[in-house]
Motif scaffolding. Structure first.
Motif: not given
Lengths: 161, 209, 643
Positions: C380-383, C455-456
């Motif tokens: 999850v996150g910036k992906v 993900v950052m």
């Protein structure tokens, strides 16, 4: 756990509590489950309710309050008719949930954990609902809304009486 | 059954089931502590009694109040690592326990012993000082020894508090056993033991703690 | 008794045959995730309702079955509709798309092109699951069955071979052989620490005491992780089967499933699964006629991250507050009410039936030297492709994030990946080729954790990230021991100060001292690891801390107090978009008149930055340098620029 029921007819607190406790066979191990049930039917746990639980289940009042004040599912204050939960889990955080919280907070004029004076809304935050792929997530009365826009939210709040 | 272990280089005999802290005490080694009480079950909250233990060549840090003695265990109650832990812990609890810019009692003694700078985190302490380190001696004594359950914990995380339940105050009038246990002196100095004003569950529910 | 009770392995096999023959093999199956909050929140229930209605209307009931399932993994693209046996894969389906799917795909076997998945990187379309990189690179041995199973129907699980491992264990193996198989498989706990499951089982088995408990930990509290929710919601019988096998191996007759309160569907499906398993004789007295007795109770959590810690969870089952206790005597020996209690995570239990059926050798053929099998992650996150992914241990982080996850959205740069939740840490780009393995991730200062992988990108501030996790733990710590409680409180204030430009000389050393004390002296594993996010951000991004403290600059331009917004007059075309969207009316200008931001009114909400069309990119974030002058009010846009 049970689904949220409509506001019950006024009955004596002691009767309500004793019924629930009987359903759980007076089992002290089930204290948390009993409190969850009472929370979901009553909407919050008053001093009176918790004192009754302590006396009827014969569990120290200190233990009852320790549990009731420890877990996020319990509310020691009356809550509004509509509960709005903003998820602040990591995935939602990375995708802008703090800003979403600011927006909702401004719209409702409520800070997190506050209830509006007319008892219409309570604004709460949660630390991850496990809906991480869809974030940021807002839950209004058990319905999940993903990536809501300000206008979506405005409509939602207006329709909640 | 007795076991032999080593505490600070000394061979020590202890009975099985004893904790390191108890064995050390019998051997004349005093380990500092803030939440331990001989009449109460080990609780392990203050972590001041942390010691280094070595077992099968592997060193780790444990709370001596809860760790049972074992045959051949090597214990160090003082080491640079242990001293640094104690120093940091005292520095962390100093701001909330300060009275007129000074820490008191056992905490003061420990601050001196471990060279803690009690003002180190003062500017970072922005909560209301509660003068309570949540050692829980009062709560546990009332629960385990007296059996009255007049004081308990509420909340969690940094919002955790110990509060009195006024409906039990009658028993407290004659008991007051917790007054002498409090390592910061909060209970005797802040409790009127009639209504527990400013210190009760009702204050907590009103959001005033 | 309802008459469904199965009392021998033969009866189970007969039932399986009956279920399969009744279903027929020529039917098309439309699989839709309606039993997971992800799907539901995107309207999958409406899509499913429309399918039922339309199929009835056109009279295809005999040819098509609808399978309502739990999570299928690719949550980002929900509602997803998969049509089996071919596995045709439609994404972002709306109720109004349903008639076309029926008339085109179900009736004629043709594709509805516009609903196919388009790869964001290559732009290629994929017709089937197996064409989609997100799935192609996975190995879904534990999680893959979700898409074929309606979790409220035990027959679906049985049809796929369910409970055959239990039958094998009970009738062909002794408890010792079961234990030996699990030990040989080298299965390690999926909940966080990676403790060898077989050794834990053996400890409980050999511990003195008649009463022994086995427990499923579904108190998945790591923010950013939802593997356990999806398994529990989507395939509860797999976990239940694993639990019963474990109980048999350890000689336990009582089990608990602890489900966190935030997972209402998982809770409901678990209750339902237990009820059905009892009816079929997989639970209760004389399981499958083997003479083995086993009962399970469900305990609902009440909302506390720390309750997932084993001693805390067991306290909660006893009706006491869920806070950790000292465990110098392991819970496997002395847990619930002092009895030996074996607690394993949801995913760990779900692996057990597979190992029993296919053998330890098979399990050992997957993974790395010391980490065997697969692991499910919530990516999850910036992906680009967010969702649940299951990969063999040993796959590199890079492959997971780029080949499966499709890389970082909007052409941004990867900065770090956070694993292990509040107990883990951030892993920077230079370690992207690290294989996923319990020990390798620990070496980097992070941990596998239960499988959260956030993900950052370059727009993530690492000090702010540390501050976020520390604040999370301030609320979620039980508050019992001093290092964790007071350490977190002070860390939070220091990190907040740094983010607000009020960092001081000596702050980095203070963070290190506190983090060390927390790591060394906290009571439970959550306390000893709570400083990991601060530790690792400091280890890999120290210069970012220094920039905040010394230069009052946030390199990622995230920290509000250190960042200003500015509209570049050279680039602004006065398109009015930011002007209209600014919530505080801080943007001035007008049609044809260059916009500018009144700094006093700006609340730094980032809206203007986000809405400014990429082809203009006129809004800039500035940190650590003086703001350029704004144009004189009323300056007009030069015509050529507007084109």
């Amino acid at each position: 756990m049970v689904s949220r029921t409509k506001s019950p007819k006024p009955t004596k607190v002691s009767t309500t509590v004793s019924k629930v406790i009987r359903n759980y066979q007076q089992d002290k191990d089930k204290l948390i489950q009993i409190l969850l049930y009472l929370q979901s039917t009553l909407g919050w746990l008053s001093r009176e309710v918790l004192t009754e639980v302590s006396e009827q289940l014969q569990v120290p009042i200190t233990q009852v309050y320790q549990i009731a004040s420890y877990y996020k599912a319990f509310s020691l204050m009356p809550r509004g008719r509509h509960i709005i939960k903003v998820c602040l889990g990591t995935a939602c955080q990375v995708r802008g949930s703090p800003r979403l919280l600011d927006t909702i907070s401004a719209m409702l004029n409520l800070k997190p954990c506050e209830t509006s004076e007319d008892m219409r809304f309570t604004l709460e935050t949660v630390n991850c609902l496990g809906c991480c792929a869809m974030g940021p997530v807002v839950v209004v009365d058990e319905t999940y809304h993903t990536k809501p826009s300000p206008s979506d939210l405005r409509k939602l709040f207006e329709s909640a009486k | 059954m007795t076991v032999t272990l080593q505490i600070d280089g000394k061979e020590v005999k202890a009975r099985e089931g004893m904790t390191i802290l108890e064995a050390a005490k019998e051997a004349g080694v005093e380990i500092p502590k803030l939440c331990y009480h001989e009449k109460l079950k080990p609780y392990g909250a203050c972590r001041i009694c942390s010691v280094e233990v070595e077992r099968k060549g592997r060193a780790r840090i444990v709370a001596s109040c809860g760790y049972p003695v074992e045959q051949g265990l090597v214990v160090r109650t003082r080491s640079p690592r242990i001293d640094r832990i104690r120093k940091t812990l005292i520095e962390l609890i100093a701001p909330t326990t300060m009275v007129d810019g000074e820490v008191v009692g056992e905490i003061k003694k420990l601050a001196k012993e471990y060279g803690a700078n009690i003002h180190r985190f003062e500017s970072r302490f922005r909560a209301k000082p509660t003068r309570c380190i949540l050692c829980g001696q009062c709560v546990r004594y009332c629960d385990e020894v007296i059996g009255e359950h007049a004081i308990g914990f509420v909340g969690r995380g940094i919002e955790r508090r110990a509060v009195f339940f006024p409906e039990k105050a009658k028993a407290c009038l004659t008991c007051q056993a917790c007054f002498d246990l409090c390592p910061t002196g909060k209970i005797p100095s802040e409790t009127d033991f009639v209504v527990f004003d400013g210190f009760s569950i009702d204050d907590y529910l009103a959001g005033e703690l | 008794m309802t008459g469904k009770r199965i009392s021998s392995p033969e009866e189970l096999e007969q039932l399986r045959k009956r279920i399969l023959s009744k279903r027929g093999s020529n039917k098309l199956i439309v699989s839709i995730c309606t039993m997971s909050v992800c799907g539901q929140s995107r309207g999958s229930v409406d899509v499913c309702g429309r399918f039922k209605e339309e199929i009835r209307r056109v009279g295809l009931e005999d040819k098509v079955d609808i399978k309502e399932t739990g999570c299928q993994g690719f949550c980002e693209r929900e509602p997803v509709v998969i049509i089996f046996p071919e596995g045709i894969y439609y994404v972002n389906v709306k109720p109004d798309d349903v008639p076309e799917i029926i008339s085109t795909t179900l009736a004629k076997g043709k594709l509805v092109e516009r609903l196919l998945y388009t790869d964001p990187v290559t732009g290629e379309k994929g017709a089937k699951e197996s064409d989609i990189p997100f799935y192609k690179n996975q190995m879904r041995i534990v999680f893959g069955n979700n898409r074929h199973i309606n979790p409220t129907d035990i027959n679906d699980y049985i049809a796929l071979g369910g409970y055959s491992a239990l039958s094998k264990a009970l009738f062909q193996m002794t408890p010792e052989q079961v234990l030996e198989e699990i030990k040989k498989s080298n299965l390690r706990g999926r909940g966080g620490g990676g403790f060898p499951t077989g050794i834990k089982w053996e400890t409980t088995k050999n511990a003195p005491g008649k009463r022994k408990y086995v427990i499923v930990n579904c108190d998945e509290g790591d923010p950013g992780a939802y593997m356990d929710r999806s398994l529990m919601e989507g395939n509860p019988h797999a976990i239940l089967e694993g639990l019963i096998i474990g109980a048999y191996a350890m000689g336990s007759h009582e089990g608990f499933i602890y489900v966190r309160q935030e997972y209402p569907i998982a809770y409901e499906n678990t209750i339902q699964a237990i009820k059905q398993a009892e009816e079929y004789g997989f639970l209760g007295e004389n399981v499958l006629g083997s003479g083995f007795d086993f009962e399970v109770d469900v305990h609902c959590g009440a909302g506390a991250f720390v309750s997932g810690e084993s001693t805390a969870l067991m306290s909660a089952i006893e009706g006491k507050v869920g806070e950790p206790k000292m465990k110098y005597i392991h819970t496997a020996v002395s847990g619930i009410k002092g009895n030996p209690s074996c607690l394993n995570n949801v995913e760990t239990w779900a692996n057990v039936p597979l190992i029993i059926n296919k053998g330890a050798g098979w399990f050992n053929s997957i993974g790395t030297d010391r980490s065997k099998g697969t692991k499910i992650f919530s990516l999850v996150g910036k992906v680009n492709n967010t969702g649940l992914v299951e990969v063999p241990m040993g796959m590199t982080l890079r492959r997971l994030i780029y080949d499966i996850g499709g890389g970082i959205p909007n052409g941004k740069k990867f900065k770090a990946v956070q694993t292990g939740g509040p107990s883990g840490g951030v892993i920077p780009e230079q370690y992207l080729d690290t294989p996923i393995d319990f020990d390798e991730l620990t070496k980097l200062g992070s941990m596998m954790g239960s499988g959260g992988m956030v993900v950052m990108d370059e727009n993530t501030c690492m000090v702010d990230t540390a501050r976020y996790f520390v604040s999370f733990c301030c609320e979620e710590s039980c508050g019992k021991c001093i290092p964790c409680r007071e350490g977190l409180r002070t860390l939070r204030e220091i990190l907040t100060d740094i983010c607000e430009g009020k960092g001081q000389e000596g702050d980095i050393e203070a963070i290190e001292d506190i983090a060390k004390a927390m790591q060394d002296a906290s009571l439970c594993a959550l306390g000893t690891t709570a400083a990991n996010p601060a530790f690792t951000t400091l280890k890999y991004f120290r210069e970012e801390y220094e920039a905040h403290i010394k230069e009052k600059r946030c390199p990622a331009k995230v920290c509000k107090a250190l960042t200003s917004y500015y509209i570049d007059p050279e680039k602004c075309t006065a398109c009015m978009i930011c002007f209209k969207n600014c919530p505080t009316e801080a943007i001035h200008g007008g049609k044809g008149i260059i916009h500018w931001i009144e700094q006093e009114k700006c609340i730094k909400c980032n809206t203007c930055f986000e809405v400014c069309p990429p082809r203009f990119s006129a809004v800039r974030r500035i940190s650590g340098e003086p703001l350029p002058l704004t144009p004189a009010p009323g300056t007009k846009v030069i015509r050529e620029k507007r084109r």
